[in-house]
Design a protein around this motif. Structure first.
Motif, PDB file in Angstrom:
ATOM      1  N   LEU A   4       0.895  -1.158  -0.154  1.00 15.78           N
ATOM      2  CA  LEU A   4      -0.082  -0.114   0.007  1.00 15.78           C
ATOM      3  C   LEU A   4       0.828   1.332   0.158  1.00 15.78           C
ATOM      4  N   HIS A   5       0.590   1.963  -1.092  1.00 18.42           N
ATOM      5  CA  HIS A   5       1.763   3.236  -1.126  1.00 18.42           C
ATOM      6  C   HIS A   5       0.708   4.616  -0.496  1.00 18.42           C
ATOM      7  N   ASP A   6       1.324   5.497  -0.171  1.00 22.04           N
ATOM      8  CA  ASP A   6       0.742   6.704   0.299  1.00 22.04           C
ATOM      9  C   ASP A   6       0.778   7.721  -0.675  1.00 22.04           C
ATOM     10  N   ALA A   7       0.427   8.834  -0.565  1.00 23.88           N
ATOM     11  CA  ALA A   7       0.041   9.971  -1.531  1.00 23.88           C
ATOM     12  C   ALA A   7       1.094  10.183  -2.221  1.00 23.88           C
ATOM     13  N   THR A   8       2.336   9.956  -1.699  1.00 29.28           N
ATOM     14  CA  THR A   8       3.750  10.418  -2.450  1.00 29.28           C
ATOM     15  C   THR A   8       4.244   9.334  -3.064  1.00 29.28           C
ATOM     16  N   GLY A   9       3.695   8.102  -2.977  1.00 23.29           N
ATOM     17  CA  GLY A   9       4.420   6.895  -3.419  1.00 23.29           C
ATOM     18  C   GLY A   9       5.188   6.132  -2.715  1.00 23.29           C
ATOM     19  N   ALA A  10       5.310   6.494  -1.586  1.00 24.29           N
ATOM     20  CA  ALA A  10       6.242   5.740  -0.600  1.00 24.29           C
ATOM     21  C   ALA A  10       5.401   4.635  -0.173  1.00 24.29           C
ATOM     22  N   ALA A  16       1.823  -9.906   2.981  1.00 23.95           N
ATOM     23  CA  ALA A  16       2.138 -10.939   2.206  1.00 23.95           C
ATOM     24  C   ALA A  16       1.027 -11.906   1.937  1.00 23.95           C
ATOM     25  N   THR A  17       1.369 -12.452   0.806  1.00 21.59           N
ATOM     26  CA  THR A  17       0.216 -13.345   0.136  1.00 21.59           C
ATOM     27  C   THR A  17       0.940 -14.505  -0.803  1.00 21.59           C
ATOM     28  N   TRP A  29      -7.751  -9.918  -8.994  1.00 19.83           N
ATOM     29  CA  TRP A  29      -6.774  -9.009  -8.301  1.00 19.83           C
ATOM     30  C   TRP A  29      -7.660  -7.633  -8.005  1.00 19.83           C
ATOM     31  N   ASP A  30      -9.042  -7.749  -7.985  1.00 23.07           N
ATOM     32  CA  ASP A  30      -9.752  -6.637  -7.349  1.00 23.07           C
ATOM     33  C   ASP A  30     -10.216  -6.779  -5.715  1.00 23.07           C
ATOM     34  N   CYS A  31      -9.227  -7.767  -5.369  1.00 25.48           N
ATOM     35  CA  CYS A  31      -9.920  -8.375  -3.790  1.00 25.48           C
ATOM     36  C   CYS A  31     -10.013  -7.341  -2.799  1.00 25.48           C
ATOM     37  N   PHE A  32      -9.411  -6.285  -2.900  1.00 21.42           N
ATOM     38  CA  PHE A  32      -9.524  -4.985  -1.837  1.00 21.42           C
ATOM     39  C   PHE A  32     -10.711  -4.064  -2.433  1.00 21.42           C
ATOM     40  N   LEU A  33     -11.177  -4.427  -3.555  1.00 24.27           N
ATOM     41  CA  LEU A  33     -12.344  -3.339  -3.913  1.00 24.27           C
ATOM     42  C   LEU A  33     -13.535  -3.963  -3.279  1.00 24.27           C
ATOM     43  N   PRO A  34     -14.550  -3.199  -2.955  1.00 25.57           N
ATOM     44  CA  PRO A  34     -15.833  -3.617  -2.430  1.00 25.57           C
ATOM     45  C   PRO A  34     -16.788  -4.353  -3.588  1.00 25.57           C
ATOM     46  N   SER A  35     -17.251  -5.298  -3.224  1.00 24.82           N
ATOM     47  CA  SER A  35     -18.028  -5.914  -4.139  1.00 24.82           C
ATOM     48  C   SER A  35     -19.111  -5.341  -4.390  1.00 24.82           C
ATOM     49  N   PHE A  36     -19.732  -5.619  -5.822  1.00 20.29           N
ATOM     50  CA  PHE A  36     -21.065  -4.851  -6.380  1.00 20.29           C
ATOM     51  C   PHE A  36     -22.226  -4.683  -5.192  1.00 20.29           C
ATOM     52  N   ALA A  37     -22.342  -5.808  -4.588  1.00 18.70           N
ATOM     53  CA  ALA A  37     -23.449  -5.916  -3.846  1.00 18.70           C
ATOM     54  C   ALA A  37     -23.332  -5.015  -2.511  1.00 18.70           C
ATOM     55  N   PHE A  55      -7.326  -2.701   2.948  1.00 20.70           N
ATOM     56  CA  PHE A  55      -6.058  -3.017   3.040  1.00 20.70           C
ATOM     57  C   PHE A  55      -5.507  -2.723   4.487  1.00 20.70           C
ATOM     58  N   ARG A  56      -6.063  -1.879   5.148  1.00 19.53           N
ATOM     59  CA  ARG A  56      -5.492  -1.566   6.363  1.00 19.53           C
ATOM     60  C   ARG A  56      -6.106  -2.734   7.361  1.00 19.53           C
ATOM     61  N   GLN A  57      -7.212  -3.097   7.102  1.00 16.78           N
ATOM     62  CA  GLN A  57      -8.070  -3.972   7.818  1.00 16.78           C
ATOM     63  C   GLN A  57      -7.534  -5.333   7.691  1.00 16.78           C
TER      64      GLN A  57
END
Length: 210
Positions: A4-10, A16-17, A29-37, A55-57
């Motif tokens: 996970l990168h911050d606004a500066t790219g750091a 790990a996965t 690859w969209d596993c961190f996006l909310p599902s449509f439902a 990601f934080r969760q």
């Protein structure tokens, strides 16, 4: 390795996965996006913010899981879990080989570990009003451990709440043999439940009434 990168790219956080093969095979690859439902009409959160939150969760859950794995099982818990293989215990979605770990977590002093464990126990022991051999096995283990929690009020309350929730399941009495084994494990705590039923705390009194 997810990063996970911050606004500066750091780099801000890493995760790990070992599931990259599955991500490729199932296009996940969209596993961190909310599902449509899960999208809500009045939501004001954009997808990048949702991804960061997810990601934080996931990162926090990884930390809690590691802490749970570091906990040692007491001899009393080992005895309560019994000698039989949990891998042969039927659950709602397979076998119960991971359940002893989560039973240990329910008894942890850290509420984050306990919550993490309970969230993983329930889907395995109850599904659409059905109960399973794992339901009785978990309840019996925790009932066996309950008398040992008198000096740990938060843990005792957590275990009581769990056992009462299991008692309220619609079909819990149908498998007579494992149900009776569970009730045998509950007997040493009956006096405690009677005391709760006569107490001033209405929630605990309701629990004690069961």
């Amino acid at each position: 390795m997810w990063t996970l990168h911050d606004a500066t790219g750091a780099a801000e956080l890493t995760l790990a996965t070992d599931g990259e093969h599955d991500l490729n095979e199932y296009d996940h690859w969209d596993c961190f996006l909310p599902s449509f439902a899960s999208y809500e009409v009045d939501s004001t959160q954009d997808d990048p913010s949702s991804v960061r939150e997810a990601f934080r969760q996931a990162h926090e859950e990884e930390i809690v899981a590691a802490a749970l794995n570091r906990l040692e099982s007491s001899p009393e818990l080992v005895a309560a879990l019994g000698p039989g293989s949990w891998a042969r215990v039927e659950t709602a979605f397979g076998n119960g080989k991971e359940l002893p770990l989560y039973v240990k977590g329910v008894l942890a002093d850290d509420p984050a570990i306990a919550e993490y464990s309970l969230e993983r126990i329930w889907p395995e022991i109850e599904h659409q009003n059905s109960v399973y051999p794992a339901t009785y096995r978990v309840a019996t283990a925790l009932a066996t451990m309950l008398p040992l929690q008198a000096s740990r009020p938060a843990v005792e309350r957590r275990v009581i709440d769990f056992l009462v929730a299991v008692l309220q399941l619609a079909y819990i009495t149908e498998a007579r043999k494992p149900y009776e084994a569970w009730m045998t494990a509950m007997r040493p705590s009956l006096a405690r439940f009677v005391a709760l039923a006569s107490g001033e705390d209405e929630t605990l009194a309701h629990a004690g009434a069961f």
